[in-house]
Design a protein around this motif. Sequence first.
Motif, PDB file in Angstrom:
ATOM      1  N   ALA A   1       8.435 -10.254  -8.851  1.00 47.99           N
ATOM      2  CA  ALA A   1       7.801 -10.642  -7.513  1.00 47.99           C
ATOM      3  C   ALA A   1       8.045  -9.708  -6.509  1.00 47.99           C
ATOM      4  O   ALA A   1       6.873  -9.528  -5.735  1.00 47.99           O
TER       5      ALA A   1
ATOM      6  N   GLY B   1       4.265  -8.319  -5.833  1.00 50.70           N
ATOM      7  CA  GLY B   1       3.957  -9.459  -5.551  1.00 50.70           C
ATOM      8  C   GLY B   1       2.633  -9.256  -4.248  1.00 50.70           C
ATOM      9  O   GLY B   1       1.805 -10.062  -4.181  1.00 50.70           O
ATOM     10  N   ASP B   2       2.847  -8.203  -3.484  1.00 47.62           N
ATOM     11  CA  ASP B   2       1.807  -8.079  -2.685  1.00 47.62           C
ATOM     12  C   ASP B   2       0.824  -6.941  -2.794  1.00 47.62           C
ATOM     13  O   ASP B   2      -0.097  -6.730  -2.216  1.00 47.62           O
ATOM     14  N   HIS B   3       0.568  -6.762  -4.261  1.00 48.95           N
ATOM     15  CA  HIS B   3      -0.209  -5.828  -4.842  1.00 48.95           C
ATOM     16  C   HIS B   3      -1.666  -6.660  -4.820  1.00 48.95           C
ATOM     17  O   HIS B   3      -1.980  -7.816  -5.198  1.00 48.95           O
ATOM     18  N   ALA B   4      -2.789  -6.076  -4.267  1.00 47.74           N
ATOM     19  CA  ALA B   4      -4.230  -6.707  -4.324  1.00 47.74           C
ATOM     20  C   ALA B   4      -4.718  -7.115  -5.377  1.00 47.74           C
ATOM     21  O   ALA B   4      -5.380  -8.338  -5.513  1.00 47.74           O
TER      22      ALA B   4
ATOM     23  N   ARG C   1      -8.153 -11.284  -5.459  1.00 50.06           N
ATOM     24  CA  ARG C   1      -7.185 -12.466  -5.133  1.00 50.06           C
ATOM     25  C   ARG C   1      -7.587 -13.631  -4.424  1.00 50.06           C
ATOM     26  O   ARG C   1      -7.114 -14.816  -4.628  1.00 50.06           O
ATOM     27  N   GLU C   2      -8.329 -13.462  -3.266  1.00 52.52           N
ATOM     28  CA  GLU C   2      -8.554 -14.764  -2.436  1.00 52.52           C
ATOM     29  C   GLU C   2      -9.834 -15.502  -3.397  1.00 52.52           C
ATOM     30  O   GLU C   2      -9.554 -16.775  -3.295  1.00 52.52           O
TER      31      GLU C   2
ATOM     32  N   ARG D   1      -0.225   0.899 -10.021  1.00 49.69           N
ATOM     33  CA  ARG D   1      -0.670   1.665  -8.995  1.00 49.69           C
ATOM     34  C   ARG D   1      -1.605   2.845  -9.584  1.00 49.69           C
ATOM     35  O   ARG D   1      -2.495   3.189  -9.169  1.00 49.69           O
TER      36      ARG D   1
END
Length: 456
Positions: free
Chosen positions: A364, A368-371, A391-392, A452
Amino acid sequence: MLTNDILSQWDRENFFHPSTHLGQFARGEGAQRIVTGGEGCHITDRDGNRLLDAFAGLYCVNVGYGRTEISEAIAKQARELAYYHAYAGHGSEASITLAKMVMDRAPDHMARVYFGLGGSDANETNVKLIWYYNNILGRPAKKKIISRWRGYHGSGLMTGSLTGLELFHKKFDLPLTQVIHTEAPYYFRRPDLAMTEADFVAHCVDELEKLIAAEGADTIAAFIGEPVLGTGGIVPPPAGYWEAIQKVLARHDILLVADEVVTGFGRLGSMFGSDHYGMKPDLITIAKGLTSAYAPLSGSIVSSAMWEVLARGTDENGVLGHGWTYSAHPIGAAAGIANLDLIDRLGLVENAGKTGAYLNRAMAVALGDHAHVGDIRGEGMLCAVELVADRETRTFFDASATTGAKVVGAMLKRGVIARAMPQGDILGFAPPLCLTEAEADHIAGVTAEALREVLG
Ligand code: PLP
């Protein structure tokens, strides 16, 4: 010793590999790896690679590779008695001892264990026992088995039907008619994003009720499920799921089979997933973790209530017409005893809970903040990272882009084996239960780098 070139050629010309793209492999296009050894969480291959196996083979080498305690127990058993059958009351010290060890660990309401060889044949046994049970009870029409979409229960005729993944049905004329499927308890893929977890559980219950009403409860014998969906995506159930499902099953007199081939013997940080989620199954399927795959062995653990009916059945009908030549094979049993001893001695159930939670947290933090990371989920020493295009809106990538497989390929280049789960872009992790925190950090770091490289 054979050269790599010769082995590689013989492999492509003679060996029919399971779950493999046959054409590509034969043409030399598909991946090929000749594995030579292993120690702890690592394997080595003929090309000199040392890889961290973050999937423990096929989530089965729970104690890790290279455990001499188990290989020596196998060698000793092979010298003393490599084989005798278990028909008509025969056994060996190893098979009897292992049966006792399994039953000492199983939930209290279970009565006996039947030994097979792998998870598929154990589930095949379960279905036969269920049918036999209902015939003895005078309910010949109560035979259908409910499974979940995305469940995995093997790849035989019946068990491939129970499996709820397209790949295992397509072109095989499966599923067989006695198997019906219901909603997968997969909150991330809920049909309506506005649903809360509680709404989604109510939806799963509703779908199950509708299926039972449509088919008729008097035609349905059992419901089979993995405590945590495994091959279907490594998906822990939403809170309250098993409690709600069991209420429905009890109301309609439908048996519950807990397929614990992955979760049995510690993977969730509990001895069984049934304990973990408050399930009270009539049958439990065990395999992988029973011997940590040092030798093939599986089992069907039968509840006391079911056992009584089966025993009565043989009083009325004679010998149970079910058995394999290799049921309770002494070498598998010896491996099982040494394996369960080792799990206890090394505290691996506890480590699965503790280091598994650490791995999930590390994942996480790293991703966790990867698009393109839509969901990171897990339980015990199981973890999954689900990739999304957006994600959205929770939009998935087109399957033809094989995004998950590409990330797994980029991880392999960095020396870590993860599994691209078969349906969806889902990176699966199920390391040996002896994983260390440093190894968990390494897996999470490599996953982030690979992600990445492939997705930016
Ligand atoms: N059940 C579950 C939950 C599994 O994960 C598997 C294999 O992955 C099986 C059954 C089938 O076991 P086997 O491959 O040993 O036949």
